[in-house]
Every structure is written in structure tokens, then in C-alpha cells.
Design an enzyme around this catalytic site. Structure first.
Site: not given
Ligand code: PLP
Length: 388
Positions: A107, A175, A199
Site C-alpha cells: 500500500w 495511512d 478494517k
């Protein structure tokens, strides 16, 4: 009622009391005579819902008053573009501004690839050399940089930052998709935090952005309206129709977390769950963590089978994932890019789920031993890199 323990990296488990309350309120939410799905986002019915969600998030995370909370769409992935555009975008012809990215996983790499379209990107450090199994020493900030980007928890490879880099006056951007509200975080250390909801917060479709006020309003004139932080901030996340139902469920999840004792209580539980699982892995003769112990994630816990023959190992891992699923322990396959297995244990995963997984793995291991599978020790970092 059948409920499985879902170890998916996302979308992931939600707390059962939240789902039950949502079911009760499905057709008549809080005396409105409507489902939240049917409400006008500008109505007096929805206003307290979004305000309550924001207030809970502020109090649970300790978000200082000079930060704005935005509920956006497009996932964490759209932030890979919105961040460089809004914080460092320039008018046509002007020289690009500079930003530092630290590449600690897949990511993080995607964020950097997208950022490079808009900024002069400095790749400050990368852990790609060892298949992202550690967090590299953070580079010093370049004083002129527009921002400094990190991925706090690396969902796919299962590492996390244990110490935040000091970036001086350069805004630290993180992030936190797979670690938001899992452990205490000092928001004032950051210029901007962002997380996809699916999540640790709620259903997919909502992205939370927490941004320091002085970073709002820098977008260049070509920025599409929907990508402007200033517009979303001015309109209180109601510039266009937001993900109303997702924002409502996030509110229920935050109520649940608050009743549990907030972030300190869930952090303690998360530490216990991870300690149980790593404790088992570190003593197992069949399974092992491929991650540097200093940087092991508490949310996403990858593991591999200790078999020298790659074909034999792949077969065993496939069988493991299938048999676990039959026992109600689902979504244990590793990410398609790295292989192996991965157990994601977000806030809503009860400790009983982790205990059930360990029991299953102990039995599996016992049977393999009896079945005569050849168990040998191999170099796991090499294992992982050969697959990535
Ligand atoms: C899941 C995840 C993403 C991607 O999120 P989307 O909401 O699907 O765009 C980005 N970063 C991290 C750290 C993630 O865990």
C-alpha cells in the site's frame, strides 16, 4: 444463528452488538420511522447521526480542536491522490513541490506511485530489499518538503511502525487504514491521518480524513471539486451525498468501543490477542512468522508453513486454509501477492476467535506430524521474497 470467526484483512468482522442494533433499527432508526438508508442527508434525522459519529471519533482519538474530521468516499486509495494534489499540487507550468515517502509495503508503494504523478517524490527509505518484513530507519525530513508520508500499519506484510519519525515542521501524513483506534495515537504529531473504514471502523464505502486546519485550502485551481478538502470541510462532509449508512454504522461501532473502555482497553485486548498468536507461532514446529519481531503488526499476522519444498508447502497451506474454513475460521489465505497465510485480528475479533484458531493450528500440526510431513527449517525472509 451461524457466525464464523472472520480473519479477513478487510472488509472484516464487525462487533455482533453493532449488527444486532443495526438490525433492530433497520426499518425505524431512532424513532424516525425510516431506515438510515432512506434518510435525506440534509434532514434533521441524519444531522445528529453524523454529528454523533464525529463527536465520538474526536473523543476516542483525542482529536485536537484545530483538526477537521471529514467523511469521504473513494477508499484509502483515493487519498493516495487527494493528499499530493491538496497538499502539494501546483498550477500548470510551476515547478513541482517535493514530498518524502517511506515504502514499507504494497500500500505504501501504491501511495508513492500515485504521489509521484503530482509531486517531486523523494523515496526516503524502503524495506523492499527484504520483502517488506521490517520497518527501515526513517530518513531525516527535507525541510522544504510539503509533507512526509508513512503507512503506520502494513496490512499485507504485517509490520507496523513502533516509533514515529520526527519530521520537524514537515507535516507527517499517515495511512492508518488498518490500525485506526487499535492503540493510542498522538494525533497532534500528524498533519493528516486517513483510513478506509472497512478494517477497524465499519463497512466499506466511507473514508475518514483527519486534517490539521492549516493544511486545508492549498489545492491548485485545476483540482476536481470532489477532490478538494476545503470544499468538503466547508460543507461539513455534505458537499454531495455522503455514505450515510456507513457513517451511521461507524457511530454504532464507536459507541461499542466507548462502552468497552475506549482505546486503552481495546489496545490491551489487541496486545493480548497478538501475544497469544505470536507466542504460539514462535513455538510451533510447522508454522512461523516471516516478520522481524521488532516490527510485528498487532492487527495483521502473516504466517508460513515451515516446509523446504515449495510445492509441498503450497499444498499444505491450501489445505490449511480450506480445513480452517470448514471449522468456521475463514479468510486465512495470505494476500495474493505474498502467499502464505494471514490472520487479521482487528478490534472486533474476540479473543475467543484467536484461541479457536490456535487450537485448530495445534491439531493441524499434530496430525501433520503423525502423517509424516517433512518439517524442516528454512529461511523465511527468502521464502517471502521469492513469492512477492
Ligand atoms: C486496505 C488498505 C488500503 C486500501 O483501502 P481502500 O479503502 O480499499 O482503498 C490502503 N492502505 C492500507 C494500509 C490498507 O490496509
Amino acid at each position: 444463528m451461524k457466525r464464523v470467526y472472520n480473519f479477513s484483512p478487510g472488509p472484516s468482522m464487525l462487533p455482533l452488538p453493532v449488527l444486532k442494533q443495526a438490525a433492530v433499527e433497520m426499518t425505524d432508526a431512532q424513532g424516525s420511522g425510516q431506515s438510515v438508508m432512506e434518510m435525506s442527508h440534509r434532514s434533521g434525522d441524519f444531522k445528529p447521526i453524523i454529528e454523533n459519529t464525529e463527536a465520538l471519533l474526536r473523543s476516542l482519538m483525542g482529536i485536537p480542536p484545530n483538526y477537521r474530521v471529514l467523511f469521504l468516499q473513494g477508499g484509502a486509495s483515493l487519498q493516495f491522490s487527494m493528499i499530493p494534489i491538496n497538499l502539494a499540487g501546483v498550477e500548470p507550468g510551476a515547478p513541482k513541490k517535493r514530498a518524502t515517502y517511506v515504502e514499507t509495503g504494497i500500500w505504501a508503494k501504491k501511495a508513492a506511485e500515485e504521489g509521484a504523478k503530482y509531486v517531486e517524490l523523494v523515496l526516503g527509505a524502503s524495506s523492499q530489499d527484504r520483502a517488506y518484513t521490517y520497518i527501515p530507519k526513517p530518513p531525516a525530513p527535507n525541510p522544504g518538503d510539503a509533507y512526509y508520508h508513512i503507512t503506520l500499519n502494513n496490512t499485507i506484510v504485517g509490520t507496523r511502525w513502533t516509533d514515529l519519525p520526527s519530521t520537524g515542521r514537515v507535516p507527517l501524513v499517515a495511512d492508518i487504514s488498518s490500525s485506526i483506534l487499535s492503540a493510542p495515537l498522538e494525533v497532534s504529531r500528524f498533519g493528516l491521518l486517513y483510513a478506509g473504514a472497512q478494517k477497524n471502523l465499519g463497512p466499506a464505502g466511507t473514508t475518514v480524513v483527519i486534517i490539521r486546519e492549516d493544511l486545508i485550502g492549498k489545492a491548485p485551481s485545476w483540482t476536481p471539486a470532489m477532490l478538494r478538502y476545503d470544499l468538503h470541510a466547508q460543507e461539513g462532509s455534505l458537499y454531495n451525498t455522503p455514505s450515510c449508512y456507513g457513517i451511521y454504522i461507524i457511530g454504532l461501532v464507536l459507541e461499542w468501543l466507548k462502552a468497552l473502555g475506549g482505546v486503552p482497553a481495546i489496545a490491551e485486548l489487541n496486545r493480548k490477542k497478538a501475544a497469544l498468536f505470536y507466542g504460539y507461532l514462535d513455538h510451533s514446529r510447522l508454522f512461523r512468522s516471516p516478520v522481524d519481531p521488532a516490527f510485528r503488526s498487532l492487527m495483521n499476522l502473516p504466517f508460513v508453513a515451515v516446509l523446504a519444498d515449495p510445492l509441498e508447502r503450497a499444498n499444505l497451506e491450501r489445505r490449511f486454509v480450506q480445513e480452517a474454513a470448514r471449522q468456521g475460521l475463514v479468510n486465512l489465505a495470505g494476500h495474493r501477492l505474498v502467499g502464505g497465510m494471514r490472520a487479521s485480528m482487528y478490534n472486533a475479533m474476540p479473543i475467543e476467535g484467536v484461541q479457536a484458531l490456535i487450537r485448530f493450528m495445534e491439531h493441524f500440526e499434530e496430525r501433520e506430524k503423525e502423517g509424516g510431513t517433512h518439517v524442516s527449517h528454512t529461511n523465511h525472509e527468502q521464502d517471502l521474497s521469492s513469492r512477492a
